[in-house]
Design an enzyme around this catalytic site. Structure first.
Site, short mmCIF file in Angstrom:
data_model
loop_
_atom_site.label_atom_id
_atom_site.label_comp_id
_atom_site.label_asym_id
_atom_site.label_seq_id
_atom_site.Cartn_x
_atom_site.Cartn_y
_atom_site.Cartn_z
N HIS A 50 0.60 -1.12 -0.19
CA HIS A 50 -0.63 -0.33 0.18
C HIS A 50 1.04 1.35 -0.33
O HIS A 50 2.02 1.13 0.33
CB HIS A 50 -0.83 0.00 1.42
CG HIS A 50 -0.54 -0.30 2.56
ND1 HIS A 50 -0.06 -1.47 3.64
CD2 HIS A 50 0.36 1.02 2.81
CE1 HIS A 50 1.06 -1.21 4.79
NE2 HIS A 50 0.89 0.24 4.28
C1 T46 Z 1 3.22 0.69 7.01
C2 T46 Z 1 3.41 -0.43 7.19
C3 T46 Z 1 5.26 -0.07 7.05
C4 T46 Z 1 -3.97 -0.66 13.70
O1 T46 Z 1 -5.26 -0.75 14.14
N1 T46 Z 1 -3.69 0.79 14.15
C5 T46 Z 1 -2.36 1.14 13.54
O2 T46 Z 1 -1.50 2.08 14.12
C6 T46 Z 1 -1.69 -0.16 12.20
C7 T46 Z 1 -0.57 0.37 11.41
C8 T46 Z 1 -2.58 -0.78 12.06
N2 T46 Z 1 -3.79 -0.85 12.62
C9 T46 Z 1 -4.04 -2.02 12.55
C10 T46 Z 1 -4.82 -2.04 10.75
C11 T46 Z 1 -4.75 -4.22 10.85
O3 T46 Z 1 -5.89 -4.92 11.03
O4 T46 Z 1 -3.73 -3.12 12.56
C12 T46 Z 1 -4.24 -4.50 10.98
C13 T46 Z 1 -2.08 -4.67 10.47
O5 T46 Z 1 -2.12 -3.51 9.71
P1 T46 Z 1 -1.28 -3.34 8.51
O6 T46 Z 1 -2.36 -4.53 7.66
O7 T46 Z 1 -2.19 -2.84 8.12
O8 T46 Z 1 0.25 -3.77 8.57
P2 T46 Z 1 1.36 -3.48 7.38
O9 T46 Z 1 2.26 -4.16 8.42
O10 T46 Z 1 0.91 -4.43 6.20
O11 T46 Z 1 1.39 -1.98 7.31
C14 T46 Z 1 1.49 -1.07 8.53
C15 T46 Z 1 1.54 0.40 8.44
O12 T46 Z 1 -0.03 0.06 8.57
C16 T46 Z 1 1.46 0.80 7.44
O13 T46 Z 1 1.52 2.06 7.34
O14 T46 Z 1 3.43 1.17 5.89
O15 T46 Z 1 3.16 -1.07 8.21
#
Ligand code: T46
Length: 137
Positions: A50
């Site tokens: 993303h």
């Molecule tokens: C990025 C990379 C490096 C939250 O509730 N609060 C938060 O602050 C974050 C970051 C995530 N979440 C929830 C949303 C999803 O249900 O945690 C779950 C996993 O998040 P996500 O799928 O977005 O995780 P990554 O590892 O794909 O991405 C994250 C960050 O979202 C993103 O901004 O740059 O780490």
């Protein structure tokens, strides 16, 4: 110019060990509104895929290693994160993917904004379209 921008942190070491201090608008180039960390990754898992409309982040690999792919819609670069004395600075509108996590990898992320699902661009073609739209930087 390379998409990979590292911030080198000053290490305050003495006979007891080392200490690094992170301060918003000082060695971190924004106000820190949120901190999260990623750990206990399953083998061969890939994360990210993303970009963000309005989010600056500094990613620090506190333990182990992982590989980041950064993409601005034109060029794509890969970088291994494996140092707690450097932060990878990722600005707005950069597509990111994370892979090759070592089993013990821990990533700490400092973010300029609170969590907002509406800020995410999760479709790569949509990301490239938005990048090419001259109304957006
Ligand atoms: C990025 C990379 C490096 C939250 O509730 N609060 C938060 O602050 C974050 C970051 C995530 N979440 C929830 C949303 C999803 O249900 O945690 C779950 C996993 O998040 P996500 O799928 O977005 O995780 P990554 O590892 O794909 O991405 C994250 C960050 O979202 C993103 O901004 O740059 O780490």
């Amino acid at each position: 110019m390379s998409l990979v921008k590292f911030i080198d942190f000053k290490v305050m070491g003495d006979h007891r060990g080392n200490l690094i201090s992170l301060e918003g608008n000082k060695n971190i180039p924004f106000d820190i509104k949120r901190v999260y960390y990623i750990f206990d990754n399953i083998a061969d898992v890939e994360r990210g895929f993303h970009a963000h409309h309005n989010l600056k982040q500094v990613v620090i690999c506190m333990h182990g290693e992982c590989t980041f792919v950064l993409d601005n819609g034109i060029t794509r670069e890969e970088v291994v994160l494996n140092s707690k004395t450097q932060g990878l600075y990722i600005e707005d509108f950069i597509w990111r993917e994370m892979k090759a996590f070592s089993p013990e990898a821990v990533l700490m992320v400092l973010a300029s904004e609170h969590y907002d699902e509406n800020d995410y661009i999760r479709n790569y073609e949509e990301f490239k379209r938005l990048k090419n739209d001259s109304s957006i930087k």
